[in-house]
Design a protein around this motif. Structure first.
Motif, PDB file in Angstrom:
ATOM      1  N   MET A 343      45.988  16.021  31.061  1.00  0.00           N
ATOM      2  CA  MET A 343      47.400  15.999  30.649  1.00  0.00           C
ATOM      3  C   MET A 343      48.325  16.348  31.817  1.00  0.00           C
ATOM      4  SD  MET A 343      46.688  17.896  27.024  1.00  0.00           S
ATOM      5  CE  MET A 343      48.360  18.403  26.691  1.00  0.00           C
ATOM      6  N   PHE A 344      47.925  17.323  32.605  1.00  0.00           N
ATOM      7  CA  PHE A 344      48.748  17.755  33.739  1.00  0.00           C
ATOM      8  C   PHE A 344      48.934  16.609  34.739  1.00  0.00           C
ATOM      9  CE2 PHE A 344      49.091  19.516  38.049  1.00  0.00           C
ATOM     10  CZ  PHE A 344      50.207  20.333  37.906  1.00  0.00           C
ATOM     11  N   ILE A 349      52.268  12.249  37.278  1.00  0.00           N
ATOM     12  CA  ILE A 349      52.350  10.853  37.752  1.00  0.00           C
ATOM     13  C   ILE A 349      53.509  10.117  37.076  1.00  0.00           C
ATOM     14  CG2 ILE A 349      51.151   8.626  37.751  1.00  0.00           C
ATOM     15  CD1 ILE A 349      48.523  10.213  38.077  1.00  0.00           C
ATOM     16  N   ILE A 350      53.683  10.321  35.751  1.00  0.00           N
ATOM     17  CA  ILE A 350      54.802   9.686  35.035  1.00  0.00           C
ATOM     18  C   ILE A 350      56.132  10.124  35.634  1.00  0.00           C
ATOM     19  CG2 ILE A 350      56.046   9.596  32.837  1.00  0.00           C
ATOM     20  CD1 ILE A 350      53.314   9.826  31.432  1.00  0.00           C
ATOM     21  N   ALA A 351      56.262  11.420  35.909  1.00  0.00           N
ATOM     22  CA  ALA A 351      57.510  11.946  36.476  1.00  0.00           C
ATOM     23  C   ALA A 351      57.809  11.319  37.837  1.00  0.00           C
ATOM     24  CB  ALA A 351      57.423  13.465  36.597  1.00  0.00           C
ATOM     25  N   ILE A 352      56.776  11.160  38.653  1.00  0.00           N
ATOM     26  CA  ILE A 352      56.967  10.574  39.989  1.00  0.00           C
ATOM     27  C   ILE A 352      57.443   9.123  39.883  1.00  0.00           C
ATOM     28  CG2 ILE A 352      55.771   9.831  42.084  1.00  0.00           C
ATOM     29  CD1 ILE A 352      53.979  12.329  41.751  1.00  0.00           C
ATOM     30  N   ILE A 353      56.789   8.351  39.002  1.00  0.00           N
ATOM     31  CA  ILE A 353      57.170   6.933  38.842  1.00  0.00           C
ATOM     32  C   ILE A 353      58.597   6.807  38.345  1.00  0.00           C
ATOM     33  CG2 ILE A 353      56.701   4.817  37.556  1.00  0.00           C
ATOM     34  CD1 ILE A 353      53.753   5.580  37.578  1.00  0.00           C
ATOM     35  N   LEU A 354      58.946   7.581  37.308  1.00  0.00           N
ATOM     36  CA  LEU A 354      60.294   7.503  36.751  1.00  0.00           C
ATOM     37  C   LEU A 354      61.330   7.973  37.759  1.00  0.00           C
ATOM     38  CD1 LEU A 354      59.852   8.703  33.046  1.00  0.00           C
ATOM     39  CD2 LEU A 354      59.538   6.439  34.043  1.00  0.00           C
ATOM     40  N   GLY A 355      60.984   9.009  38.508  1.00  0.00           N
ATOM     41  CA  GLY A 355      61.921   9.523  39.500  1.00  0.00           C
ATOM     42  C   GLY A 355      62.247   8.507  40.581  1.00  0.00           C
ATOM     43  N   GLY A 437      62.586  14.745  35.106  1.00  0.00           N
ATOM     44  CA  GLY A 437      62.091  16.118  35.224  1.00  0.00           C
ATOM     45  C   GLY A 437      61.556  16.685  33.934  1.00  0.00           C
ATOM     46  N   ILE A 438      61.846  16.011  32.805  1.00  0.00           N
ATOM     47  CA  ILE A 438      61.342  16.480  31.507  1.00  0.00           C
ATOM     48  C   ILE A 438      59.812  16.498  31.520  1.00  0.00           C
ATOM     49  CG2 ILE A 438      61.322  14.177  30.438  1.00  0.00           C
ATOM     50  CD1 ILE A 438      62.338  17.385  28.645  1.00  0.00           C
ATOM     51  N   PHE A 439      59.195  15.539  32.222  1.00  0.00           N
ATOM     52  CA  PHE A 439      57.731  15.484  32.282  1.00  0.00           C
ATOM     53  C   PHE A 439      57.164  16.559  33.202  1.00  0.00           C
ATOM     54  CE2 PHE A 439      58.860  11.290  30.690  1.00  0.00           C
ATOM     55  CZ  PHE A 439      57.972  11.156  29.637  1.00  0.00           C
ATOM     56  N   LEU A 440      57.921  16.938  34.214  1.00  0.00           N
ATOM     57  CA  LEU A 440      57.499  18.064  35.064  1.00  0.00           C
ATOM     58  C   LEU A 440      57.591  19.373  34.276  1.00  0.00           C
ATOM     59  CD1 LEU A 440      59.231  17.120  38.439  1.00  0.00           C
ATOM     60  CD2 LEU A 440      56.813  16.842  37.811  1.00  0.00           C
ATOM     61  N   SER A 443      54.539  19.409  32.080  1.00  0.00           N
ATOM     62  CA  SER A 443      53.307  19.597  32.859  1.00  0.00           C
ATOM     63  C   SER A 443      53.153  21.055  33.293  1.00  0.00           C
ATOM     64  CB  SER A 443      53.302  18.679  34.082  1.00  0.00           C
ATOM     65  OG  SER A 443      54.337  19.027  34.998  1.00  0.00           O
ATOM     66  N   GLY A 444      54.275  21.733  33.558  1.00  0.00           N
ATOM     67  CA  GLY A 444      54.215  23.159  33.889  1.00  0.00           C
ATOM     68  C   GLY A 444      53.656  23.976  32.735  1.00  0.00           C
ATOM     69  N   TRP A 445      54.053  23.620  31.525  1.00  0.00           N
ATOM     70  CA  TRP A 445      53.521  24.306  30.340  1.00  0.00           C
ATOM     71  C   TRP A 445      52.033  24.015  30.157  1.00  0.00           C
ATOM     72  CZ3 TRP A 445      55.162  28.126  27.382  1.00  0.00           C
ATOM     73  CH2 TRP A 445      56.514  28.469  27.421  1.00  0.00           C
TER      74      TRP A 445
END
Length: 505
Positions: A343-344, A349-355, A437-440, A443-445
């Motif tokens: 999950m992490f 990876i999703i956050a990087i692509i969207l960013g 950043g919502i996915f980051l 991922s932190g959680w």
């Protein structure tokens, strides 16, 4: 031996999960339908149908406090209903509590399908939420108590499996009804919730209550008869006496919620609360009940977004089946830790692509990247579905002792619904302001909850519920410190000559 009564009863009880899943899945689908938005949320409709009139970010197209309230009101109502469900589960039994849930589901479905204004729509969601509160309280307890120890994990996960099937069914229905012309497709989507609602209600009328519940309420012979049917043999005296003793101890506890705070019950309480918080902050419900909206935000288009939601729903179901077959073999901890890594990585990876690729005013996501985002979302969903999804419900239902089981399950459901409400009410706002950043954030959680599991969650695989204290909590490096002291006086008060008039033993 697994008897037919166990299978039939567990299938009917798990229908409550199907209803819950359908409610999660259908809300995201109808809120992406233009006819539904035009009728109830015209401001959002104008924003997405006439993009040239708005200078707002793509991430803010669906940002609306009222739209979020439509989704989250269900969970707030469920949170409130759970307090009443704890009482009915203990006093009326698991079966009647599921019957009450079914009635609430039917009423909520009628209000939603016939809604003429926003108020009627919200009332329907509140009634559905009340059903969720009662069903989520009773169904996991029913499944844990009805299932034989060696397959308890797998049968209990049937509740979560039904949630995932409900989400998939809702996604398929939404995909079909979105093609209907005439502006009434959303009514069909909301109205078809009546099918699982009726199934749960009828099922609750037909099945037997659990032996634990019957004995706890003093119906000893009925409890003994059900125990014979569950085990498929008349040789059930040791199990029966164990349940009677557990019931006798439970009766000495006059205030189960207050008793939860006693030192010996704190490990189970901490684990249950933590699991429910992590359950939501993993980000799964943000993805599942806003999946069509999320994919639409990324530029997939209405039909493509609903289709992508169907794909993730199918992955959800298949992965939950994996959990059913593996949870009693590899254990709870292994599934949770492996999923944490998966999950992490997928969320980062999703956050990087969207960013990099989804800007405030970009028209769409390149097809190759769009497909990869869907694959990563499916990777995330699959990991959650064979770990945190089912185990978030299974572990609390199997770790509390009988005297605090109903109260403990109530707390778990309350915390889950509270944070589900928080996520439902804030996700679109967070997506608007935090963007990729919502996915980051999620991922932190995931990292925090994986560390929690590694250090603090003991393994409960193949351990009878009545033996959890001796074989689990007293063996853990930290929690064993909570098992010592004077709190063990509960259950040690014996009647004269060793005779207990309640159990007649």
């Amino acid at each position: 031996m697994v008897t037919p009564i166990v299978i039939i009863s567990c299938i009917m009880a798990a229908t409550g999960g199907f209803m819950f899943g359908y409610d999660i899945g259908v809300s995201g689908g109808v809120t992406s339908m233009s006819d539904f938005l035009k009728k109830f949320f015209p401001e959002v409709y104008r924003r997405i149908s006439e993009p040239g009139l708005s200078l707002e970010s793509n991430y803010c197209k669906y940002h609306s406090e009222v739209l979020q309230l439509f989704t989250s009101s269900l969970y707030l109502a469920g949170l409130t209903a759970t307090f009443f469900a704890s009482y009915t589960t203990r006093k009326l039994g698991r079966r009647l509590t599921m019957l009450i849930a079914g009635v609430f589901f039917i009423l909520g479905t009628v209000f939603n399908a016939a809604a003429q204004d926003l108020a009627m729509l919200i009332i329907g969601r509140i009634l559905l939420g009340s059903g969720v509160g009662f069903a989520n309280q009773a169904s996991p307890l029913f499944l844990s108590e009805m299932a034989p120890t060696n397959i308890r994990g797998g049968l209990n996960i049937s509740f979560q499996l039904n949630i995932t099937v409900g989400i998939l069914f809702a996604n398929l229905v939404n995909y079909g009804t979105a093609q209907i012309t005439g502006g009434w497709g959303w009514r069909l989507s909301l109205g078809l919730a009546g099918i699982p609602a009726v199934l749960l209600t009828v099922g609750a009328l037909l099945i037997l209550d659990t032996p634990n519940s019957l004995i706890e309420r003093g119906r000893l012979e009925e409890g003994k008869a059900v125990l014979r049917k569950i085990w498929g043999t008349n040789d059930i005296e040791p199990e029966y006496l164990q349940l009677v003793e557990a019931s006798r101890v439970a009766k000495e506890v006059k205030h189960p919620f207050k008793n939860l705070l006693k030192r010996r019950n704190q490990p189970q309480l901490i684990i249950a609360i933590a699991l429910q918080i992590f359950h939501q902050f993993a980000g799964i419900n943000a993805v599942m009940f806003y999946a069509p909206v999320l994919f639409n935000t990324l530029g997939f288009g209405a039909d493509a977004s609903l289709y992508s939601a169907v794909i993730t729903g199918a992955v959800n179901v298949l992965s939950t089946i994996v959990s059913i077959y593996s949870v009693d073999k590899v254990g709870r901890r292994f599934l949770l830790l492996e999923a944490g890594v998966q999950m992490f990585l997928s969320q980062v990876i999703i956050a990087i692509i969207l960013g990099i690729k989804v800007k405030d005013h970009s028209d769409d996501l390149h097809k190759g990247y769009a497909v990869f985002v869907v694959i990563m979302v499916c990777t995330f969903v699959s990991a959650f579905a064979w770990s945190w999804g089912p185990l978030g419900w299974l572990i609390p239902s199997e770790t509390f002792p009988l005297e605090t089981r109903s109260a403990g399950q109530s707390v778990a459901v309350c915390v889950n619904l509270l944070f589900m409400f928080v996520i439902g009410q804030t996700f679109l706002s967070m997506l608007c302001h935090v963007k990729y950043g919502i996915f980051l954030f999620f991922s932190g959680w995931v990292l925090i909850m994986s560390i929690f599991i590694l250090l603090l969650l003991p393994e409960t695989k193949n351990i009878p519920i009545e033996e959890m204290t001796e074989r689990v909590w007293k063996q853990h490096w930290l929690w064993k410190r909570f098992m010592d002291g004077d709190d063990h006086v509960v259950g040690q008060n014996r009647h004269k000559n060793g005779f207990d008039p309640t159990s007649r033993l």
